[in-house]
Design an enzyme around this catalytic site. Structure first.
Site, PDB file in Angstrom:
ATOM      1  N   LYS A 159       9.903  -6.079  -7.301  1.00  0.00           N
ATOM      2  CA  LYS A 159      11.156  -5.696  -7.980  1.00  0.00           C
ATOM      3  C   LYS A 159      12.350  -6.647  -7.678  1.00  0.00           C
ATOM      4  CE  LYS A 159      12.489  -1.613  -6.501  1.00  0.00           C
ATOM      5  NZ  LYS A 159      12.967  -0.613  -5.534  1.00  0.00           N
ATOM      6  N   ASP A 178      14.329  11.633  -2.963  1.00  0.00           N
ATOM      7  CA  ASP A 178      14.438  11.479  -4.439  1.00  0.00           C
ATOM      8  C   ASP A 178      13.181  11.686  -5.334  1.00  0.00           C
ATOM      9  OD1 ASP A 178      15.880  10.852  -6.750  1.00  0.00           O
ATOM     10  OD2 ASP A 178      15.459   8.553  -6.570  1.00  0.00           O
ATOM     11  N   GLU A 190       2.545  -2.938  -4.162  1.00  0.00           N
ATOM     12  CA  GLU A 190       1.252  -2.351  -4.700  1.00  0.00           C
ATOM     13  C   GLU A 190       1.325  -2.287  -6.376  1.00  0.00           C
ATOM     14  OE1 GLU A 190      -2.000   1.280  -4.506  1.00  0.00           O
ATOM     15  OE2 GLU A 190      -0.124   1.220  -3.370  1.00  0.00           O
TER      16      GLU A 190
END
Length: 606
Positions: A72, A163, A119
């Protein structure tokens, strides 16, 4: 400074964006600024997997350990929240080590970006599978069990996710590889019990449509907030929609804190105990919410009663999503396959015997071959057998007969595209019609699991009834439509068949009875719960009266156009259907077990 309330938009999963099958993602070039060099002298970006409010996720190759990972990339200048959120996600993930949670490998940064290396989970998100209709009732329960285990692990280490939603749940492609069945991703807004929170009281983080009421109020959250979000996710999986989500974020916010419609009101065919557990887990008061361990126990207990219809055991879904259910490799069970094969073989044998032209081989051998083909390849085998039957009729000089049969055959896969094991079931309608009990098929179709499938089975049965009446000239329900000529007059001609068999049926109200059958089949689970015999009998009688009333209401419409002025066997068929439904549902309840290969009401599961 107080953060504004979240929007109702659902940002894509970050560290666990789906990567299998890779054909679902278009290949994109590595972005400017990264060039062809190794990121952090280790990770080579290969393909963008998705983007959200806090960065872009890339498939990358870890060239040091020679493995694929997800990276990310969070630009520092895009959001003041990006860096604290990344740090929060990394801190939370560092505490966790569980097969049901996406593992985070590394947090790193440079002058321009923050990087989270995690992962790479091969599979699809719960949201994708739900949107594509690829999850069965049993799949949803299994996902719920996996998430209960993951959240219990997180809670035991002082981490509240905050979330939980379908986009943050991955269903993995190879559960046998030590990865678990489903994984929880994105701890970017997690609450750490023993660390000063990222947000202060009054701040609101998460996704509005899945947020617990106390979380939306900006109160300090506990593990009960995750229970609420999980229950709402499972509710959506079974009911097909989120009861909190409205047309706008403001309208969604107005629903927060209200008591939601019971799951049983949306899915009356589900076990009542399961619906009650979900309802309790969705209590607006966190102190009254069902504890996570009890929710898991109920999911595990009722999982065996739920249907596998159209779920991840379906070969089409396994191929489409690259999923391999190694924990239940033969759940598309051989008993159900053999039942479907025998039904298809019997149907072909009956067609050969009744339609007249000489068979190209022994009818018994043809039927056996058809049964074997359908048992091994339910979808392709059934379609091949149907095509061969039509080809045989045309080749033997009966194209008119083929024209009458073709719509009935085509209607089944069109109405029940994900249920090939029951494609031969509608033949029960004309068979019952031969003994004056055709209306009983509405009750049997009510054993079909979900509402849409129940109604579709009933409608398909009526189509087969109408076709059988045209072929045989016999009155199975209302009788052939006026203008229908004997088969001997039109069997050899497409034109005559269209004029004297097909057109009278479709221009008359003959198919209106499909409305009555479909409606009453959908209502069967209301009448038959297999819990209290007295209640079942009373409600079964009411169901029978409703079917008789519906057919009687059609009599005046049918009378000028059909051979019979009223439905044949309306009372006897309705009562027989109710008795059969009560008996079979109780047998199903008594014999239900973890290895059962039937749906919640009796038809073979998919």
């Amino acid at each position: 400074m107080e953060r504004p309330p979240p929007t109702d938009e659902l940002e894509p999963t970050t560290a666990a964006m789906p990567t299998a099958p890779t054909r679902r993602f278009a290949r994109e070039p590595v972005p400017d600024g990264f060039g062809g060099e190794l990121l952090l002298e280790r990770y080579r970006l290969e393909r963008r997997l998705g983007a959200g409010g806090f960065g872009t996720v890339w498939l990358a190759r870890d060239e040091r350990l020679e493995r694929d990972v997800a990276v990310k990339v969070i630009p520092r200048g895009d959001s003041d929240e990006g860096s604290p959120r990344a740090q929060r996600e990394a801190t939370a993930a560092a505490r966790l080590n569980h097969p049901g949670i996406v593992a985070l490998y590394e947090l790193a940064s440079d002058d321009d970006h923050v990087y989270l290396v995690s992962e790479l989970v091969h599979g699809s998100t719960f949201a994708e599978l739900l949107r594509e209709g690829a999850l069965s009732d049993r799949d949803v329960a299994n996902i719920g069990v996996a998430l209960c285990e993951a959240l219990a692990h997180a809670h035991s280490r002082g981490v509240v996710h905050r979330d939980v939603k379908p986009q943050n749940v991955m269903v993995v492609a190879e559960p046998a590889a030590g990865a678990g069945f489903a994984k929880l991703a994105d701890f970017g807004v997690a609450h750490l019990a023993d660390v000063e929170p990222l947000t202060h009281t009054g701040d609101v983080v998460g996704t509005l449509a899945y947020m617990a009421p106390e979380q939306a109020e900006g109160e300090r959250v506990s593990e009960a907030a995750d229970v609420y979000s999980l229950a709402l996710t499972l509710y959506e999986g079974w009911a097909g929609r989120n009861p909190v989500r409205a047309a706008s974020p403001a309208a969604t916010a107005r629903r927060l804190g209200r008591r939601l419609p019971s799951l049983a009101s949306r899915r009356r065919d589900l076990p009542l105990e399961l619906c009650a557990a979900i309802d309790t887990a969705l209590d607006p008061d966190p102190d009254r919410r069902l504890p996570l361990d009890l929710l898991r126990e109920e999911l595990e207990r009722t999982e065996r009663e739920l249907s596998d219809e159209g779920g991840l055991v379906e070969p089409e879904n396994i191929e489409r999503f690259g999923l391999r259910r190694a924990d239940r490799p033969l759940r598309l069970a051989w008993p159900a396959r053999l039942t479907a094969g025998v039904a298809a073989g019997a149907l072909v044998a009956a067609a050969i015997a009744l339609l007249g032209p000489p068979a190209p081989a022994s009818p018994a051998a043809i039927a056996a071959g058809c049964a074997l083909l359908v048992a091994v390849l339910p979808r392709a085998g059934w379609l091949a057998a149907a095509a061969a039957l039509l080809g045989w009729l045309i080749g033997e000089g009966e194209p008119g007969t083929a024209l009458v049969i073709a719509p009935a055959l085509a209607a089944v896969p069109l109405l029940l595209p994900r249920s090939p094991l029951v494609w031969s079931a509608p033949v029960l309608a004309p068979l019952l019609g031969l003994i004056g009990l055709a209306p009983a098929f509405a009750a049997l179709a009510g054993f079909g699991g979900r509402l849409r499938r129940r109604a579709a089975l009933a409608v398909a049965g009526v189509i087969w009834l109408v076709a059988a009446e045209a072929l045989t000239g016999r009155s199975l329900l209302y009788g052939p439509a006026d203008g229908t000529q004997p088969r001997s007059d039109w069997a050899g001609s497409l034109t005559k068949s269209a004029e004297h068999a097909v057109w009278p049926a479709i221009s008359s109200p003959a198919l209106l009875s499909a409305l009555a059958f479909g409606l009453l089949a959908a209502l069967v689970p209301l009448a038959v719960r297999a819990r209290n015999l007295t209640a079942d009998i009373v409600l079964g009688l009411l169901w029978s009266a409703g079917l008789v009333a519906a057919l009687r209401a059609l009599d005046d419409v049918m009378d000028p156009h059909m051979r019979l002025g009223s439905a044949r066997g309306a009372v006897a068929g309705a009562l027989t259907g109710a008795v059969a439904a009560i008996a079979l549902s109780r047998v199903r309840r008594d014999r239900s077990g973890p290895d059962s290969h039937e749906s919640s009401l009796g038809w073979p599961s998919e």
